[in-house]
Design a protein around this motif. Structure first.
Motif, PDB file in Angstrom:
ATOM      1  N   LEU A  67       0.843  -1.193   0.000  1.00 32.30           N
ATOM      2  CA  LEU A  67       0.000   0.000   0.000  1.00 32.30           C
ATOM      3  C   LEU A  67       0.885   1.252   0.000  1.00 32.30           C
ATOM      4  CD1 LEU A  67      -2.890   1.088   0.098  1.00 32.30           C
ATOM      5  CD2 LEU A  67      -2.688   1.110   2.597  1.00 32.30           C
ATOM      6  N   PRO A  68       1.028   1.922  -1.143  1.00 33.51           N
ATOM      7  CA  PRO A  68       1.835   3.145  -1.194  1.00 33.51           C
ATOM      8  C   PRO A  68       1.241   4.247  -0.324  1.00 33.51           C
ATOM      9  CG  PRO A  68       1.446   2.267  -3.404  1.00 33.51           C
ATOM     10  CD  PRO A  68       0.525   1.532  -2.468  1.00 33.51           C
ATOM     11  N   ASP A  69       2.088   5.214   0.016  1.00 32.46           N
ATOM     12  CA  ASP A  69       1.623   6.369   0.785  1.00 32.46           C
ATOM     13  C   ASP A  69       0.756   7.289  -0.058  1.00 32.46           C
ATOM     14  OD1 ASP A  69       3.288   5.621   2.996  1.00 32.46           O
ATOM     15  OD2 ASP A  69       4.997   6.495   1.950  1.00 32.46           O
ATOM     16  N   ILE A  70       1.028   7.315  -1.363  1.00 33.04           N
ATOM     17  CA  ILE A  70       0.423   8.319  -2.235  1.00 33.04           C
ATOM     18  C   ILE A  70       0.477   7.820  -3.679  1.00 33.04           C
ATOM     19  CG2 ILE A  70       2.606   9.550  -2.655  1.00 33.04           C
ATOM     20  CD1 ILE A  70       1.059  12.179  -2.350  1.00 33.04           C
ATOM     21  N   ALA A  71      -0.411   8.311  -4.516  1.00 34.89           N
ATOM     22  CA  ALA A  71      -0.321   8.028  -5.947  1.00 34.89           C
ATOM     23  C   ALA A  71       0.681   8.995  -6.581  1.00 34.89           C
ATOM     24  CB  ALA A  71      -1.681   8.185  -6.617  1.00 34.89           C
ATOM     25  N   LEU A  72       1.434   8.517  -7.552  1.00 36.55           N
ATOM     26  CA  LEU A  72       2.481   9.325  -8.169  1.00 36.55           C
ATOM     27  C   LEU A  72       1.940  10.637  -8.719  1.00 36.55           C
ATOM     28  CD1 LEU A  72       5.528   9.291  -8.827  1.00 36.55           C
ATOM     29  CD2 LEU A  72       4.923   8.361 -11.065  1.00 36.55           C
ATOM     30  N   ASP A  73       0.756  10.602  -9.300  1.00 35.48           N
ATOM     31  CA  ASP A  73       0.177  11.814  -9.888  1.00 35.48           C
ATOM     32  C   ASP A  73      -0.156  12.880  -8.847  1.00 35.48           C
ATOM     33  OD1 ASP A  73       0.430  10.958 -12.471  1.00 35.48           O
ATOM     34  OD2 ASP A  73      -1.640  10.251 -12.659  1.00 35.48           O
ATOM     35  N   SER A  74      -0.185  12.472  -7.562  1.00 36.83           N
ATOM     36  CA  SER A  74      -0.489  13.437  -6.503  1.00 36.83           C
ATOM     37  C   SER A  74       0.742  14.211  -6.060  1.00 36.83           C
ATOM     38  CB  SER A  74      -1.097  12.712  -5.297  1.00 36.83           C
ATOM     39  OG  SER A  74      -2.312  12.090  -5.654  1.00 36.83           O
ATOM     40  N   ILE A  75       1.903  13.803  -6.533  1.00 35.01           N
ATOM     41  CA  ILE A  75       3.131  14.515  -6.179  1.00 35.01           C
ATOM     42  C   ILE A  75       3.265  15.716  -7.099  1.00 35.01           C
ATOM     43  CG2 ILE A  75       5.659  14.387  -6.161  1.00 35.01           C
ATOM     44  CD1 ILE A  75       5.357  11.471  -5.334  1.00 35.01           C
ATOM     45  N   GLY A  76       3.304  16.883  -6.502  1.00 35.88           N
ATOM     46  CA  GLY A  76       3.379  18.111  -7.289  1.00 35.88           C
ATOM     47  C   GLY A  76       4.809  18.520  -7.555  1.00 35.88           C
ATOM     48  N   GLY A  77       5.177  19.695  -7.067  1.00 34.56           N
ATOM     49  CA  GLY A  77       6.518  20.216  -7.314  1.00 34.56           C
ATOM     50  C   GLY A  77       7.518  19.853  -6.238  1.00 34.56           C
ATOM     51  N   GLU A  78       7.248  18.804  -5.476  1.00 36.89           N
ATOM     52  CA  GLU A  78       8.170  18.403  -4.411  1.00 36.89           C
ATOM     53  C   GLU A  78       9.509  17.959  -4.998  1.00 36.89           C
ATOM     54  OE1 GLU A  78       6.387  15.884  -1.273  1.00 36.89           O
ATOM     55  OE2 GLU A  78       4.607  15.933  -2.547  1.00 36.89           O
ATOM     56  N   SER A  79      10.559  18.187  -4.231  1.00 40.09           N
ATOM     57  CA  SER A  79      11.870  17.708  -4.652  1.00 40.09           C
ATOM     58  C   SER A  79      12.366  16.656  -3.668  1.00 40.09           C
ATOM     59  CB  SER A  79      12.875  18.861  -4.752  1.00 40.09           C
ATOM     60  OG  SER A  79      13.086  19.443  -3.482  1.00 40.09           O
ATOM     61  N   PHE A  80      13.141  15.706  -4.186  1.00 41.85           N
ATOM     62  CA  PHE A  80      13.667  14.611  -3.385  1.00 41.85           C
ATOM     63  C   PHE A  80      15.170  14.509  -3.609  1.00 41.85           C
ATOM     64  CE2 PHE A  80       9.232  13.718  -4.193  1.00 41.85           C
ATOM     65  CZ  PHE A  80       8.775  13.279  -2.968  1.00 41.85           C
ATOM     66  N   ASP A  81      15.882  14.154  -2.559  1.00 46.12           N
ATOM     67  CA  ASP A  81      17.326  13.962  -2.691  1.00 46.12           C
ATOM     68  C   ASP A  81      17.648  12.755  -3.558  1.00 46.12           C
ATOM     69  OD1 ASP A  81      18.367  16.049  -0.728  1.00 46.12           O
ATOM     70  OD2 ASP A  81      16.950  14.931   0.518  1.00 46.12           O
ATOM     71  N   LEU A  82      16.733  11.793  -3.575  1.00 46.17           N
ATOM     72  CA  LEU A  82      16.957  10.548  -4.307  1.00 46.17           C
ATOM     73  C   LEU A  82      15.622   9.980  -4.751  1.00 46.17           C
ATOM     74  CD1 LEU A  82      18.999   8.190  -5.052  1.00 46.17           C
ATOM     75  CD2 LEU A  82      18.441   7.238  -2.813  1.00 46.17           C
ATOM     76  N   ILE A  83      15.567   9.465  -5.978  1.00 43.35           N
ATOM     77  CA  ILE A  83      14.423   8.685  -6.460  1.00 43.35           C
ATOM     78  C   ILE A  83      14.911   7.258  -6.659  1.00 43.35           C
ATOM     79  CG2 ILE A  83      12.751   8.328  -8.321  1.00 43.35           C
ATOM     80  CD1 ILE A  83      12.828  11.325  -8.854  1.00 43.35           C
ATOM     81  N   VAL A  84      14.183   6.284  -6.094  1.00 39.74           N
ATOM     82  CA  VAL A  84      14.591   4.878  -6.149  1.00 39.74           C
ATOM     83  C   VAL A  84      13.530   4.056  -6.869  1.00 39.74           C
ATOM     84  CG1 VAL A  84      15.404   2.881  -4.845  1.00 39.74           C
ATOM     85  CG2 VAL A  84      15.749   5.180  -3.920  1.00 39.74           C
ATOM     86  N   LEU A  85      13.989   3.206  -7.791  1.00 36.59           N
ATOM     87  CA  LEU A  85      13.103   2.294  -8.521  1.00 36.59           C
ATOM     88  C   LEU A  85      13.447   0.858  -8.163  1.00 36.59           C
ATOM     89  CD1 LEU A  85      13.318   3.901 -12.091  1.00 36.59           C
ATOM     90  CD2 LEU A  85      11.783   4.526 -10.198  1.00 36.59           C
ATOM     91  N   PRO A  86      12.582   0.148  -7.403  1.00 41.84           N
ATOM     92  CA  PRO A  86      12.772  -1.290  -7.229  1.00 41.84           C
ATOM     93  C   PRO A  86      12.577  -2.010  -8.559  1.00 41.84           C
ATOM     94  CG  PRO A  86      11.294  -0.394  -5.560  1.00 41.84           C
ATOM     95  CD  PRO A  86      11.458   0.654  -6.616  1.00 41.84           C
ATOM     96  N   GLY A  87      13.101  -3.242  -8.629  1.00 37.92           N
ATOM     97  CA  GLY A  87      13.012  -3.989  -9.875  1.00 37.92           C
ATOM     98  C   GLY A  87      11.779  -4.863  -9.969  1.00 37.92           C
ATOM     99  N   GLY A  88      11.962  -6.026 -10.604  1.00 39.74           N
ATOM    100  CA  GLY A  88      10.850  -6.868 -10.998  1.00 39.74           C
ATOM    101  C   GLY A  88      10.573  -6.602 -12.460  1.00 39.74           C
ATOM    102  N   ALA A  89      10.581  -7.653 -13.288  1.00 38.14           N
ATOM    103  CA  ALA A  89      10.487  -7.458 -14.740  1.00 38.14           C
ATOM    104  C   ALA A  89       9.229  -6.698 -15.148  1.00 38.14           C
ATOM    105  CB  ALA A  89      10.552  -8.812 -15.450  1.00 38.14           C
ATOM    106  N   GLU A  90       8.088  -7.111 -14.610  1.00 37.67           N
ATOM    107  CA  GLU A  90       6.828  -6.466 -14.997  1.00 37.67           C
ATOM    108  C   GLU A  90       6.745  -5.055 -14.434  1.00 37.67           C
ATOM    109  OE1 GLU A  90       3.112  -5.960 -16.816  1.00 37.67           O
ATOM    110  OE2 GLU A  90       4.781  -7.345 -17.176  1.00 37.67           O
TER     111      GLU A  90
END
Length: 201
Positions: free
Chosen positions: A50-73
């Motif tokens: 269960l994510p904290d938020i939907a990606l489209d709900s993130i506005g102009g926030e900035s992050f020090d790091l963006i991380v993408l977990p794997g999994g082929a699909e």
């Protein structure tokens, strides 16, 4: 306090996702977990996250790091998202880091972010992309080349997360988190040890 965005898509590798989120939060890093689509995410082995938020709900926030977990699909779905592409390219343009593990480096590869870089990834995923000048490090758990951090797969997820902690905070915090996991400290970043490779650009 460092701020990190972890993006989850259906088909993500749950071991990687949970390890990254858990360890970063143990290090008192502010982690926002965003779902590519609204609602729960069904991971590759059927675990529902269960994510904290939907990606489209993130506005102009900035992050020090963006991380993408794997999994082929999960990586395929992230690669097909224009929003993810925009976020990653903006992150790099603004001088901040992105990280991807397992199949997720393919997302970076399709955006041209791995051109002429040393990287780690799950075997067989990057080769079909024919990325110009890429050097795939088969023995390293984690590779940091400039502002790009990559790792090989579920078995290196803990090394990856601990590396991210050290990058975002300091070796003392990394060692504190690692000690609490009851595993030997491995923060030495050396190609000969097969733990991590850093390439400064």
């Amino acid at each position: 306090m460092p701020r990190v965005l972890v993006v989850l898509a259906d088909g993500c590798e749950e071991l990687e996702a949970v390890t990254i989120i858990d360890l970063l939060r143990r290090a008192d890093v502010a982690v926002t977990v965003a779902g590519l689509e609204p609602g729960p995410v069904t991971a590759s082995r059927g675990v529902r996250l269960l994510p904290d938020i939907a990606l489209d709900s993130i506005g102009g926030e900035s992050f020090d790091l963006i991380v993408l977990p794997g999994g082929a699909e999960g990586a395929r779905r992230l690669s097909e998202s224009d929003r993810i592409g925009e976020l990653l390219m903006q992150q790099i343009r603004e001088g901040r880091c992105v990280a991807a593990i397992c199949a997720a480096p393919t997302v970076l590869g399709r955006l041209g972010l791995l051109d002429h870089r040393r990287v780690a990834a799950y075997p067989g995923f990057l080769e079909p992309l024919e990325i110009p000048g890429v050097e795939i490090e088969a023995a390293a758990s984690v590779v940091m080349d400039g502002r790009i951090i990559t790792s090989r797969g579920p078995g290196t997820a803990m090394d990856f997360a601990l590396f991210l902690i050290e990058h975002l905070t300091d070796p003392t915090t990394r060692d504190r988190v690692e000690a609490g996991l009851q595993r030997p400290a491995t923060h030495h970043s050396s190609a000969t040890e097969g733990i991590a490779i850093r390439v400064m650009r």
